[in-house]
Every structure is written in C-alpha cells, then in structure tokens.
Design a protein around this motif. Structure first.
Motif, short mmCIF file in Angstrom:
data_model
loop_
_atom_site.label_atom_id
_atom_site.label_comp_id
_atom_site.label_asym_id
_atom_site.label_seq_id
_atom_site.Cartn_x
_atom_site.Cartn_y
_atom_site.Cartn_z
N ALA A 1 0.83 -1.20 0.00
CA ALA A 1 0.00 0.00 0.00
C ALA A 1 0.87 1.25 0.00
CB ALA A 1 -0.94 0.00 1.19
N ARG A 2 1.95 1.21 0.78
CA ARG A 2 2.85 2.37 0.82
C ARG A 2 3.53 2.58 -0.54
NH1 ARG A 2 4.44 0.01 5.82
NH2 ARG A 2 6.49 -0.48 4.94
N TYR A 3 3.96 1.50 -1.17
CA TYR A 3 4.60 1.62 -2.48
C TYR A 3 3.61 2.16 -3.51
CZ TYR A 3 8.53 -1.16 -0.70
OH TYR A 3 9.61 -1.62 0.01
N ARG A 4 2.36 1.72 -3.42
CA ARG A 4 1.34 2.20 -4.37
C ARG A 4 1.02 3.69 -4.15
NH1 ARG A 4 -0.53 -1.52 -7.67
NH2 ARG A 4 -0.21 -3.69 -7.13
N LYS A 5 1.26 4.17 -2.95
CA LYS A 5 1.02 5.59 -2.65
C LYS A 5 2.23 6.45 -2.99
CE LYS A 5 -2.37 4.89 0.98
NZ LYS A 5 -2.60 4.80 2.42
N GLY A 6 3.31 5.83 -3.50
CA GLY A 6 4.46 6.60 -3.94
C GLY A 6 5.66 6.57 -3.03
N GLU A 7 5.62 5.74 -1.97
CA GLU A 7 6.78 5.63 -1.08
C GLU A 7 7.91 4.92 -1.82
OE1 GLU A 7 7.67 3.16 2.88
OE2 GLU A 7 6.07 4.66 3.10
N ALA A 8 9.13 5.30 -1.50
CA ALA A 8 10.31 4.69 -2.12
C ALA A 8 10.47 3.25 -1.70
CB ALA A 8 11.56 5.49 -1.76
N LEU A 9 10.98 2.43 -2.61
CA LEU A 9 11.30 1.04 -2.33
C LEU A 9 12.32 0.96 -1.21
CD1 LEU A 9 10.61 -1.76 -3.68
CD2 LEU A 9 12.80 -1.54 -4.84
N SER A 10 12.21 -0.06 -0.39
CA SER A 10 13.18 -0.28 0.68
C SER A 10 14.59 -0.27 0.11
CB SER A 10 12.90 -1.64 1.33
OG SER A 10 14.01 -2.09 2.07
N GLY A 11 15.52 0.27 0.85
CA GLY A 11 16.91 0.34 0.40
C GLY A 11 17.72 -0.89 0.74
N SER A 12 17.08 -1.94 1.25
CA SER A 12 17.83 -3.15 1.61
C SER A 12 18.36 -3.81 0.35
CB SER A 12 16.96 -4.13 2.40
OG SER A 12 16.13 -4.88 1.53
N ARG A 13 19.52 -4.40 0.48
CA ARG A 13 20.16 -5.05 -0.66
C ARG A 13 19.25 -6.14 -1.24
NH1 ARG A 13 26.29 -7.06 -1.26
NH2 ARG A 13 26.02 -8.09 -3.25
N ASP A 14 18.63 -6.95 -0.39
CA ASP A 14 17.76 -8.02 -0.85
C ASP A 14 16.62 -7.47 -1.69
OD1 ASP A 14 16.86 -10.94 -0.69
OD2 ASP A 14 15.10 -9.89 0.11
N THR A 15 15.95 -6.44 -1.20
CA THR A 15 14.81 -5.88 -1.92
C THR A 15 15.25 -5.27 -3.24
OG1 THR A 15 13.68 -5.42 0.17
CG2 THR A 15 12.88 -4.24 -1.77
N LEU A 16 16.37 -4.56 -3.24
CA LEU A 16 16.85 -3.95 -4.48
C LEU A 16 17.27 -5.00 -5.50
CD1 LEU A 16 18.88 -0.97 -3.00
CD2 LEU A 16 16.67 -0.87 -4.17
N GLU A 17 17.89 -6.06 -5.04
CA GLU A 17 18.29 -7.12 -5.97
C GLU A 17 17.06 -7.83 -6.54
OE1 GLU A 17 21.23 -9.73 -4.26
OE2 GLU A 17 22.75 -8.16 -4.29
N ARG A 18 16.08 -8.09 -5.68
CA ARG A 18 14.85 -8.72 -6.16
C ARG A 18 14.16 -7.82 -7.19
NH1 ARG A 18 12.40 -12.90 -3.00
NH2 ARG A 18 13.75 -13.53 -1.30
N ALA A 19 14.11 -6.54 -6.90
CA ALA A 19 13.48 -5.59 -7.84
C ALA A 19 14.21 -5.62 -9.18
CB ALA A 19 13.50 -4.18 -7.25
N GLY A 20 15.53 -5.62 -9.13
CA GLY A 20 16.30 -5.68 -10.36
C GLY A 20 16.04 -6.94 -11.16
N HIS A 21 15.93 -8.07 -10.47
CA HIS A 21 15.67 -9.33 -11.16
C HIS A 21 14.25 -9.37 -11.73
CE1 HIS A 21 19.54 -10.65 -10.01
NE2 HIS A 21 19.25 -11.01 -8.77
N LEU A 22 13.28 -8.83 -10.99
CA LEU A 22 11.91 -8.78 -11.50
C LEU A 22 11.83 -7.90 -12.75
CD1 LEU A 22 10.10 -8.55 -8.07
CD2 LEU A 22 9.80 -10.40 -9.75
N LEU A 23 12.53 -6.77 -12.72
CA LEU A 23 12.54 -5.90 -13.90
C LEU A 23 13.30 -6.56 -15.05
CD1 LEU A 23 13.00 -2.46 -12.13
CD2 LEU A 23 10.92 -3.35 -13.20
N GLY A 24 14.32 -7.37 -14.73
CA GLY A 24 15.04 -8.13 -15.75
C GLY A 24 14.15 -9.17 -16.40
#
Length: 130
Positions: free
Chosen positions: A50-73
C-alpha cells in the motif's frame, strides 16, 4: 573497489522503481501474496505494498533492491521475447511451464524464494540466447 551500500542506493530512484514494480505486478495480475513473496516480504506485510502504491520509495535493503532488479530483468526479457504480444508477455508469469515441472514462474519464485527468482531469470536469459 566497492562503493559503500549507501552510495549504490543513492544512484537508484527507489520511488520510481517501486512504482514500476507495482505497475508490473498489475500487468502480471499477481495476487497480494504473490507480490509480497516476489519481493521477499512476509505475506502478513500487506501495508508495504500500500505504501509503495502511494508513492513511497522502495526499501533500500540489498535483498529488496536485488529482487526488484531481477523482476525488472524478467520483464525486460519477456518484452524482448514477445515484442508483438504483450498479453502473452504479461500472462507468462502465471502460466504453467514444462521447464519448471509444470509450475508457473511465480510459483517457482514463491517456492524457492530468491533462488527461484534467479531460476526464472536464468531460464529467460537462455531463451534469449544470453
């Protein structure tokens, strides 16, 4: 020489990435639980989406950022594999696949976590001849 973690995340617009992921999840028609599993969050943590849908920034944790990168890949590979058929590209994540023992890619991600994400991405990389 490795840059400190903070410097790495400073170069990423985590707010834009969160928005892209939410839009991608909508295109893939993932359930709330599937979205949370793909991002590595507990399925009880619905508030984060819900927070992400309202425009909050993605968590800065390495795990979350890597997962995001792989999903976008994964998304990028699907768009390149099916350039003239967005419906197929968007449906692929929830379609059973012989390569995954008749499980859907999102089921593989949910069952194997981060390793499942890498399995799906590697499969698509091979399909593209990468």
């Amino acid at each position: 020489m490795n840059a400190p973690q903070a410097a790495v995340t400073d170069d990423i617009d985590r707010k834009a990435v969160a928005g892209m992921l939410m839009q991608l999840f909508d295109h893939w028609k993932l359930s709330t639980e599937e979205q949370l599993d793909a991002l590595g969050f507990a399925t009880s943590n619905r508030a984060v989406l819900a927070r992400y849908r309202k425009g909050e920034a993605l968590s800065g944790s390495r795990d979350t950022l890597e997962r995001a990168g792989h999903l976008l890949g994964i998304h990028k590979n699907l768009r390149l594999l099916f350039p003239h058929n967005r419906e197929l590209a968007y449906a692929w994540m929830k379609t059973r696949n012989r390569a995954f023992e008749h499980r859907s890619p999102i089921d593989v991600i949910r069952e194997f976590g981060f390793a499942g994400l890498l399995m799906v991405l590697a499969y698509l990389d091979r399909a593209r001849g990468q």
